[in-house]
Write a protein that holds these residues in place. Structure first.
Motif, PDB file in Angstrom:
ATOM      1  N   THR A 181       0.815  -1.207   0.000  1.00 32.78           N
ATOM      2  CA  THR A 181       0.000   0.000   0.000  1.00 32.78           C
ATOM      3  C   THR A 181       0.850   1.259   0.000  1.00 32.78           C
ATOM      4  OG1 THR A 181      -1.674   1.243   1.226  1.00 32.78           O
ATOM      5  CG2 THR A 181      -0.137  -0.060   2.518  1.00 32.78           C
ATOM      6  N   GLU A 211      -0.214   3.762   1.676  1.00 33.19           N
ATOM      7  CA  GLU A 211      -0.437   4.288   3.016  1.00 33.19           C
ATOM      8  C   GLU A 211       0.444   3.530   3.998  1.00 33.19           C
ATOM      9  OE1 GLU A 211      -4.511   4.568   4.162  1.00 33.19           O
ATOM     10  OE2 GLU A 211      -5.181   4.989   2.123  1.00 33.19           O
ATOM     11  N   GLY A 212       1.502   4.150   4.437  1.00 39.50           N
ATOM     12  CA  GLY A 212       2.487   3.438   5.237  1.00 39.50           C
ATOM     13  C   GLY A 212       2.316   3.560   6.725  1.00 39.50           C
ATOM     14  N   TYR A 258       3.216  -7.239   5.268  1.00 39.88           N
ATOM     15  CA  TYR A 258       2.762  -5.921   4.828  1.00 39.88           C
ATOM     16  C   TYR A 258       3.986  -5.129   4.380  1.00 39.88           C
ATOM     17  CZ  TYR A 258       1.425  -1.027   5.583  1.00 39.88           C
ATOM     18  OH  TYR A 258       1.222   0.317   5.443  1.00 39.88           O
ATOM     19  N   PRO A 291       4.865  -1.186   2.775  1.00 43.81           N
ATOM     20  CA  PRO A 291       4.512   0.124   2.201  1.00 43.81           C
ATOM     21  C   PRO A 291       5.260   0.323   0.879  1.00 43.81           C
ATOM     22  CG  PRO A 291       5.163   0.329   4.510  1.00 43.81           C
ATOM     23  CD  PRO A 291       5.549  -1.048   4.074  1.00 43.81           C
TER      24      PRO A 291
END
Length: 311
Positions: free
Chosen positions: A83, A85-86, A102, A104
């Motif tokens: 993403t 959005e970190g 996950y 970023p």
């Protein structure tokens, strides 16, 4: 199509896909691209992937909801959420909804991407191994390793369930207690390997004689039990006669031919017992009554229930 080394990238951003795919190709992985969950669903129905890279934010789609869908299918591929959005909140949500890792996009580079994929693949391997180990342990807890029949614990669990069903439906069923005749002599004469083989063959014969719904168990030693969802004592007698006839067939161990028999005690729910313990005790006493009186089969009765003598 086998999974091979193919990774599915679900991302509507063509620039991100091109950058990620170049990194993955250099590392030896193949890539397949989907720009929307509907396209990804079609690809997933057609082939398998070793890993899925899922963009958190895509137009007309909730990345977290689709993540839940991806991780709820049988044997899911590990999913890594990627993403722009970190923040940590996004990471927590992704991991909580089933992502194995996950990343970023701000931190995306060859080293970080390869590392996170390798970590996810290794974590997935460990999860699968743990699941397989737990399944094996659960089976060992309920099944006899020698004969592959249910053990004492599974017998009492199934018997309790059978009683609950019969009580609710006002129905009947039978419990059989079975003990082999002359087994100890054969075991002493030919050795424990022969004894183990006799028990394995006996288990195979019991399965052959029973119907698909009949359940057989090994309590220990040369004692076996059965749960038969049959109400009519006449039908039960036919089944018991078939069992004794099969056990009476010769056993072969190397050059030796061994003849054994089986004594069977039969108890009916609820007449001879309304609890697992009382039913098994009734069948056990009937079985020893048969053995003591030179009979192959005996039904539990006031006479057998009053006789606590074991031989």
């Amino acid at each position: 199509m086998p999974a091979g080394d193919t990774i599915l990238i679900i991302d509507d951003d063509s620039f991100s896909y091109q950058m990620i795919s170049r990194i993955l190709h250099k590392a030896g992985w193949n890539c397949v691209h989907a720009v929307h969950p509907d396209q990804a669903r079609k690809l997933l129905s057609e082939q398998e992937f070793i890993c899925i890279l899922l963009d958190y934010c895509m137009p007309h789609s909730d990345g977290l909801l689709y993540l839940q869908e991806l991780t709820s299918i049988p044997n899911p591929a590990p999913v890594i959420m990627i993403t722009a959005e970190g923040n940590e909140m996004v990471a927590v949500k992704a991991l909580k909804n089933g992502a194995l890792d996950y990343l970023p996009k701000a931190l995306l580079n060859p080293d970080s991407l390869i590392r996170v994929i390798q970590h996810a693949l290794e974590k997935q391997r460990l999860i699968i191994e743990l699941s397989q180990t737990q399944e094996q342990m659960a089976r060992l807890a309920l099944y006899d390793t020698l004969t592959d029949l249910g053990n004492r614990g599974l017998f009492f669990r199934d018997l309790s369930r059978a009683i609950a069903i019969a009580e609710r439906e006002h129905s009947h069923f039978h419990v059989l207690m079975m003990d082999m005749d002359k087994f100890k002599s054969a075991n002493d004469m030919y050795g424990h390997e022969a004894g183990d083989r006799i028990l394995q063959v006996t288990a195979q014969r019991l399965r052959t004689a029973g119907r698909a719904a009949d359940l057989f168990y090994r309590l220990g030693g040369d004692e076996f039990t059965a749960l038969l969802n049959v109400a009519d004592p006449v039908d039960i007698l036919h089944i018991a006669n078939r069992l004794t006839a099969l056990i009476a067939q010769p056993y072969h161990w190397h050059d030796a031919t061994i003849y054994l028999g089986m004594s069977i005690g039969i108890a009916r729910y609820p007449e001879q017992g309304e609890t697992p313990e009382s039913l098994l005790r009734a069948a056990d006493r009937a079985m020893y009554h048969a053995k003591r009186n030179g009979m192959e089969i005996a039904f539990a009765s006031p006479e057998t229930l009053a006789d606590e003598t074991r031989i």
